[in-house]
Scaffold this motif. Structure first.
Motif, PDB file in Angstrom:
ATOM      1  N   ASP A   1       0.945   4.907   3.817  1.00  0.00           N
ATOM      2  CA  ASP A   1       0.885   3.826   4.820  1.00  0.00           C
ATOM      3  C   ASP A   1       2.306   3.441   5.229  1.00  0.00           C
TER       4      ASP A   1
ATOM      5  N   LYS B   1      -2.281   7.739  10.662  1.00  0.00           N
ATOM      6  CA  LYS B   1      -2.195   8.097   9.234  1.00  0.00           C
ATOM      7  C   LYS B   1      -3.599   8.195   8.640  1.00  0.00           C
TER       8      LYS B   1
ATOM      9  N   GLY C   1       0.292   4.957  -2.943  1.00  0.00           N
ATOM     10  CA  GLY C   1      -0.218   4.391  -1.690  1.00  0.00           C
ATOM     11  C   GLY C   1       0.809   4.435  -0.557  1.00  0.00           C
TER      12      GLY C   1
ATOM     13  N   LYS D   1      -5.725  -3.544  -1.251  1.00  0.00           N
ATOM     14  CA  LYS D   1      -5.308  -2.148  -1.487  1.00  0.00           C
ATOM     15  C   LYS D   1      -5.291  -1.294  -0.220  1.00  0.00           C
TER      16      LYS D   1
HETATM   17 MG    MG Z   1      -3.938   3.853   0.397  1.00  0.00          MG
END
Ligand code: MG
Ligand code: ADP
Ligand code: ASP
Length: 445
Positions: free
Chosen positions: A200, A5, A197, A255
């Motif tokens: 992931d 990724k 986000g 993060k």
């Molecule tokens: Mg990220």
């Protein structure tokens, strides 16, 4: 099969995309490559969506035009030949026409999700055309054909696995399968996403769903650091983490990983490796079931902001049973999860990070006793393997924060975590002093 990724900054410029193509094609092992949107895109789409929700069409259109000019410049430097450049212009035309249409018509949360999906749809197509230009046998798979969530916003890993395996079988014999992170379909069949986000999370769900050998998360830093590098200067990458440790760090604010991204990998025992696209030779971090021989050490700190602390004080709690259940039922009713909890004979303090229903929750809690609320709190989380077996950890933590007003402290809930709650104005100081006392002085390692 491996899953790779790449986050927004890793595909954030034509040169970086070239590097990603090199990284995923330098050997011929079969890979699924999950891409985020080009950096800045999702933020721009969120802004456009907010404008449209507020009825500011003209501002939204301007933002769409400025995003388009960014992409026009991007594709000019991405390709070396005319034919892929031409195909990329067609891709941009299609997606930007859709965005312009969204600016003209009724805009609800359904259209907003379609808008937010455009970033990953663009980055994957542009990258796919580049890999083809380079002569690689890459295939583009639409995440919307296999990634889905249920009515409870939970992924169904078995179903995802069946669908994805069938798609890969249909297009077998290729080395590179490219797909979008973040986006999915919901139970109504509408376009949705896995929250900010979320790429992931996509990677780890895919890894779990197809029983991949490994999931590699490539980003702009050389692994999980022992403290937040945005706040503290002296941080270093950690070579090994257990799934539990990584999950705690991700959940409590590191993060580099989406909060839910470790759980599928942990459940299906798929190792996760964090690597840097900028410094691809760096070792990075390996997250696995094995502690890597570092039992008994405090490994890292993380901080989660925008926490609300609620204290309910009631003499009815004294010697009563069932009191906590009644309180928890209120949070359950409003689908609000509790992060930290501490109790005394006559009071219970807890924290939440989602204050959408705070008003309703307080309305109901008021029936049980005196309720105090503190907003703008930060949970600082100290994570390590079997923290509780370390002698003197608590003393070191307490000594370190001696000048900081600590609102709550939680220890013993798991063997991986000590959490302390401070007003957010003390976050930086807390992270720095703990960094100094737990790591720089090397007292715990
Ligand atoms: Mg990220
Ligand atoms: P991507 O776009 O690749 O998903 P993110 O910006 O989401 O990347 O995550 C990487 C960033 O996470 C780093 O640049 C770093 O500033 C931040 N970060 C916060 N806490 C940590 C930590 N403990 N270790 C490493 N990076 C961290
Ligand atoms: N593009 C999405 C975001 O910026 C998902 C991701 O990058 O992981 O939140």
């Amino acid at each position: 099969m491996q899953v790779f990724k790449f986050g927004g900054t890793s595909v954030g410029s034509p040169e970086r995309m070239h590097k990603v193509a090199h990284l995923v094609t330098k050997n011929k092992t079969t890979k699924i490559v999950v891409l985020s949107a080009i950096s800045g895109t999702t933020n721009a789409l969120v802004k456009i969506g907010n404008c449209l929700m507020e009825g500011k069409q003209a501002v939204a259109k301007k933002e769409v035009a400025s995003l388009r000019s960014h992409y026009d410049g991007f594709i000019k430097d991405l390709y070396g030949e005319e034919a892929p450049l031409h195909r990329a212009v067609e891709v941009l035309n299609k997606h930007f026409s859709l965005m312009e249409e969204l600016c003209e018509n009724a805009f609800t949360t359904v259209e907003e999700k379609i808008l937010l999906a455009q970033g990953e749809l663009l980055s994957t197509q542009l990258f796919h055309h580049y890999t083809l230009e380079q002569g690689h046998d890459a295939v583009l798979l639409s995440a919307l054909d296999f990634m889905s969530i249920t009515a409870d916003e939970e992924p169904d890993i078995e179903k995802i696995g069946l669908k994805l395996s069938a798609l890969i079988k249909e297009k077998s014999g290729h080395h590179l399968y490219i797909t979008q992170g973040y986006i999915c379909l919901n139970h109504l069949g509408d376009v949705d996403n896995l929250k900010r986000g979320g790429s992931d999370y996509t990677a780890s769900l895919i890894g779990a769903a197809i029983a991949a050998e490994e999931v590699q998360i490539w980003t702009d830093i050389d692994g999980m650091h022992n403290n937040d590098p945005r706040v503290v200067d002296e941080t270093h990458p950690i070579a090994n983490l257990t799934f539990d440790e990584a999950a705690e760090l991700a959940y409590f604010g590191a993060k580099i990983l989406h909060p839910s991204s470790i759980l599928p990998a942990q459940k299906y025992k798929i190792p996760v490796r964090l690597k840097s696209t900028i410094d691809d030779k760096a070792q990075g971090t390996l997250i696995s079931a094995d502690a890597g021989g570092t039992q008994g050490t405090v490994k890292a700190l993380a901080a989660k902001d925008q926490i609300t602390a609620i204290k309910i004080k009631s003499s009815r709690m004294l010697l009563a049973y069932g009191f906590l259940r009644k309180i928890f039922e209120v949070f359950e009713k409003y689908k609000t999860s509790i992060d930290m909890i501490t109790t005394s004979e006559v009071a219970v303090s807890l924290t939440i990070d989602d204050d959408t229903y705070l008003g309703d929750i307080l309305g109901e809690l008021n029936k049980f006793g005196l309720v105090d609320v503190d907003t703008n709190q930060t949970i600082v989380c100290i994570v390590g393997h079997m923290v509780s077996e370390e002698k003197g950890v608590l003393k070191k933590v307490f000594d370190s924060v001696v000048d900081i007003p600590v609102r709550m402290i939680s220890f013993g809930g798991s063997r991986n975590n000590i959490s302390i709650l401070v007003d957010s104005s003390y976050k930086e100081r807390t992270l720095k002093t703990l960094n100094e006392d737990l790591f720089s002085k090397k007292v715990l390692s």
